[in-house]
Design an enzyme around this catalytic site. Structure first.
Site, PDB file in Angstrom:
ATOM      1  N   HIS A 121       0.860  -1.182   0.000  1.00 60.53           N
ATOM      2  CA  HIS A 121       0.000   0.000   0.000  1.00 60.53           C
ATOM      3  C   HIS A 121       0.899   1.236   0.000  1.00 60.53           C
ATOM      4  O   HIS A 121       2.015   1.182   0.525  1.00 60.53           O
ATOM      5  CB  HIS A 121      -0.841  -0.055   1.283  1.00 60.53           C
ATOM      6  CG  HIS A 121      -1.907   0.978   1.404  1.00 60.53           C
ATOM      7  ND1 HIS A 121      -1.659   2.265   1.800  1.00 60.53           N
ATOM      8  CD2 HIS A 121      -3.251   0.904   1.201  1.00 60.53           C
ATOM      9  CE1 HIS A 121      -2.800   2.943   1.844  1.00 60.53           C
ATOM     10  NE2 HIS A 121      -3.784   2.143   1.484  1.00 60.53           N
ATOM     11  N   ASP A 198       3.056  -4.885   7.966  1.00 56.02           N
ATOM     12  CA  ASP A 198       1.861  -4.060   7.828  1.00 56.02           C
ATOM     13  C   ASP A 198       0.648  -4.983   7.933  1.00 56.02           C
ATOM     14  O   ASP A 198       0.297  -5.678   6.988  1.00 56.02           O
ATOM     15  CB  ASP A 198       1.895  -3.342   6.476  1.00 56.02           C
ATOM     16  CG  ASP A 198       0.610  -2.558   6.211  1.00 56.02           C
ATOM     17  OD1 ASP A 198      -0.303  -2.587   7.066  1.00 56.02           O
ATOM     18  OD2 ASP A 198       0.527  -1.921   5.145  1.00 56.02           O
ATOM     19  N   GLN A 201      -4.569  -5.000   6.894  1.00 52.33           N
ATOM     20  CA  GLN A 201      -5.617  -5.893   6.385  1.00 52.33           C
ATOM     21  C   GLN A 201      -5.710  -7.186   7.195  1.00 52.33           C
ATOM     22  O   GLN A 201      -6.799  -7.709   7.425  1.00 52.33           O
ATOM     23  CB  GLN A 201      -5.358  -6.235   4.911  1.00 52.33           C
ATOM     24  CG  GLN A 201      -5.531  -5.064   3.968  1.00 52.33           C
ATOM     25  CD  GLN A 201      -6.948  -4.526   3.946  1.00 52.33           C
ATOM     26  OE1 GLN A 201      -7.922  -5.262   4.114  1.00 52.33           O
ATOM     27  NE2 GLN A 201      -7.081  -3.229   3.738  1.00 52.33           N
ATOM     28  N   LYS A 224     -10.263  -0.790  10.309  1.00 50.84           N
ATOM     29  CA  LYS A 224     -10.371  -1.963   9.428  1.00 50.84           C
ATOM     30  C   LYS A 224     -10.597  -3.245  10.219  1.00 50.84           C
ATOM     31  O   LYS A 224     -10.687  -4.333   9.655  1.00 50.84           O
ATOM     32  CB  LYS A 224      -9.101  -2.101   8.578  1.00 50.84           C
ATOM     33  CG  LYS A 224      -8.941  -0.976   7.562  1.00 50.84           C
ATOM     34  CD  LYS A 224      -7.677  -1.168   6.760  1.00 50.84           C
ATOM     35  CE  LYS A 224      -7.251   0.090   6.036  1.00 50.84           C
ATOM     36  NZ  LYS A 224      -7.992   0.334   4.792  1.00 50.84           N
ATOM     37  N   CYS A 362      -4.683   2.401  -3.693  1.00 54.12           N
ATOM     38  CA  CYS A 362      -3.447   2.900  -3.069  1.00 54.12           C
ATOM     39  C   CYS A 362      -2.303   1.922  -3.273  1.00 54.12           C
ATOM     40  O   CYS A 362      -1.481   1.718  -2.376  1.00 54.12           O
ATOM     41  CB  CYS A 362      -3.647   3.181  -1.581  1.00 54.12           C
ATOM     42  SG  CYS A 362      -4.875   4.437  -1.234  1.00 54.12           S
TER      43      CYS A 362
HETATM   44  N1  PMP Z   1      -1.687  -0.812   4.697  1.00 58.13           N
HETATM   45  C1  PMP Z   1      -2.653  -1.512   4.092  1.00 58.13           C
HETATM   46  C2  PMP Z   1      -2.350  -2.896   3.596  1.00 58.13           C
HETATM   47  C3  PMP Z   1      -3.924  -0.971   3.951  1.00 58.13           C
HETATM   48  O1  PMP Z   1      -4.886  -1.677   3.347  1.00 58.13           O
HETATM   49  C4  PMP Z   1      -4.178   0.325   4.447  1.00 58.13           C
HETATM   50  C5  PMP Z   1      -5.537   0.975   4.299  1.00 58.13           C
HETATM   51  N2  PMP Z   1      -6.149   0.777   3.041  1.00 58.13           N
HETATM   52  C6  PMP Z   1      -3.144   1.010   5.078  1.00 58.13           C
HETATM   53  C7  PMP Z   1      -1.920   0.412   5.196  1.00 58.13           C
HETATM   54  C8  PMP Z   1      -3.321   2.381   5.644  1.00 58.13           C
HETATM   55  O2  PMP Z   1      -4.264   2.370   6.662  1.00 58.13           O
HETATM   56  P1  PMP Z   1      -4.855   3.738   7.220  1.00 58.13           P
HETATM   57  O3  PMP Z   1      -5.352   4.506   6.031  1.00 58.13           O
HETATM   58  O4  PMP Z   1      -5.959   3.314   8.115  1.00 58.13           O
HETATM   59  O5  PMP Z   1      -3.755   4.443   7.936  1.00 58.13           O
END
Ligand code: PMP
Length: 404
Positions: A121, A198, A201, A224, A362
């Protein structure tokens, strides 16, 4: 083994009850919140609202106890050795930026290398690029195998004497791929590199246990994992947190301030400048307790069965091309449709009140590596049912017949 009753579970989600026709398949973007979370936040504001760690009155003690209790709940959820290893942040994004701006800025030298993966991401790419540009660090990227998983031979070949950090997702938000973390962490640490996972998810789907995972940093977001927005977590072992300088300055993070010089608080407070997201921490703790109270093995089977049924159905549809076919993926699938644009398909689905996400998720480098300029993503979670899967399959079938 006992079945997982997603239909009963849905009744705990007011939004789903208020929106009986909605088929919500955008859970990788954010999940809805169970009553337990809404009630916990409301209870905090109605019975314990005050600022934490400061005022000398009864409510301030109650608020501090609620906030620190939430930290203990997160530590228990993660299998952390101590609550002091849990740093509250605004989300996964801020947690990664914290590691980049504090740990990496202090410990990495020009020419040092950070290994990322093509699945990341933007939140796990851009913070490293910002620091790399400033500090002369080198970013290396693990490419993809044909099935959309990571090319592990390439990963091992990228590890070298200058590798200081491997930062990798536990579950791709765009394709659902789960990299083999155990193997990757062992290989990275064998050459003295640290590993950031990370889990933004993975947190909603996989059991996280930092005591056996062996990573050096783990991050996730509350929203999430059935919790509130505005709260996330950085976990790291105390020895690592202790080696990290402050990154944001303000109240709470100091020990003693004078104009001659300031000394800093111990972790986790060193990294929590200003008034923290108190009610959100309480809500997150309620979410994690709620999740821990489910039959996690049955939940994992439920999600795997839904994904399997979804993929079986998709395979029957001409023109549907999933971007990954790797085994063991999380309940996420990302699709392209030949000449038909995913955005058009998503609009037809929206007209039937089926919520999916369309775009690059993203993860522009991943889209580029796959040669697609966007996908339609279906992402499932605990409260999704077979009926949801059948609804999206039927709608996709009708839509493609119309558009093709
Ligand atoms: N890493 C991953 C794999 C994600 O899916 C996301 C959110 N789509 C993020 C990081 C960032 O999370 P946040 O926008 O809640 O900070």
């Amino acid at each position: 083994p006992p079945a997982f009753d997603a239909v009963a579970l849905r009744r705990q989600f007011p939004l789903l009850a208020n929106e009986p026709a909605l088929v919500y398949l955008d859970n990788a973007a954010t999940t809805h919140k169970p009553l337990a979370v809404l009630a916990a936040e409301r209870h905090f504001y109605e019975h314990a609202n005050a600022n934490v760690h400061r005022s000398a009155h009864r409510l301030a003690h109650a608020a501090t106890e609620a906030f620190e209790g939430a930290r203990r709940t997160v530590a228990r959820f993660l299998g952390a050795a101590s609550a002091a290893e849990v740093v509250f942040t605004r989300g996964a994004t801020e947690a990664i930026n914290l590691v980049a701006q504090s740990w990496a800025r202090a410990h990495l030298r020009p020419g040092d290398e950070i290994v990322l993966s093509m699945l990341e991401h933007h939140a796990n790419i851009v913070p490293w690029q910002l620091l790399a540009a400033e500090r002369g660090l080198v970013l290396r990227v693990i490419g993809l195998a044909a099935d959309g998983s990571l090319d592990l031979d390439a990963f091992h070949a990228l590890l070298g004497p200058r590798t200081r950090l491997v930062a990798v997702t536990a579950l791709s938000n765009a394709s659902g791929v789960r990299p083999p973390l155990g193997q990757m962490i062992a290989a990275a640490q064998a050459i003295g590199a640290r590993v950031l996972v990370d889990a933004a998810q993975a947190a909603a789907h996989d059991r996280l246990d930092v005591s056996t995972l062996g990573a050096d940093f783990l991050v996730f977001s509350g929203h999430k994992v059935f919790g509130p927005t505005g709260i996330g977590v950085l976990w790291a072992p105390m020895a690592v947190l202790d080696s990290m300088p402050p990154w944001q300055g303000g109240g709470e993070m100091i020990e003693r301030v004078s104009f001659a010089g300031t000394t800093f608080n111990r972790p986790p407070y060193r990294f929590e400048a200003g008034t923290p997201p108190i009610a959100q921490a309480v809500g997150l703790a309620a979410a994690l307790d709620w999740l821990a109270g489910l039959d996690r093995a049955a939940l994992a089977r439920h999600e795997a069965q839904l994904l399997q049924r979804l993929e079986q159905g998709l395979a029957q549809l001409r023109q549907v091309h999933p971007i990954a076919s790797a085994a063991g993926r999380g309940p996420v699938t990302s699709l392209t449709f030949g000449a038909v644009h995913p955005f058009d398909v998503a609009q037809f689905l929206d007209a039937r009140d089926i919520a999916v996400r369309v775009g690059n998720h993203c993860a522009q480098p991943l889209m580029e590596a796959l040669g697609v300029n966007g996908t339609l993503r279906i992402s499932l979670c605990a409260y999704n049912t077979e009926a949801d899967v059948e609804a999206v399959l039927a709608a996709l079938s009708d839509t493609l017949e119309l558009l093709a």
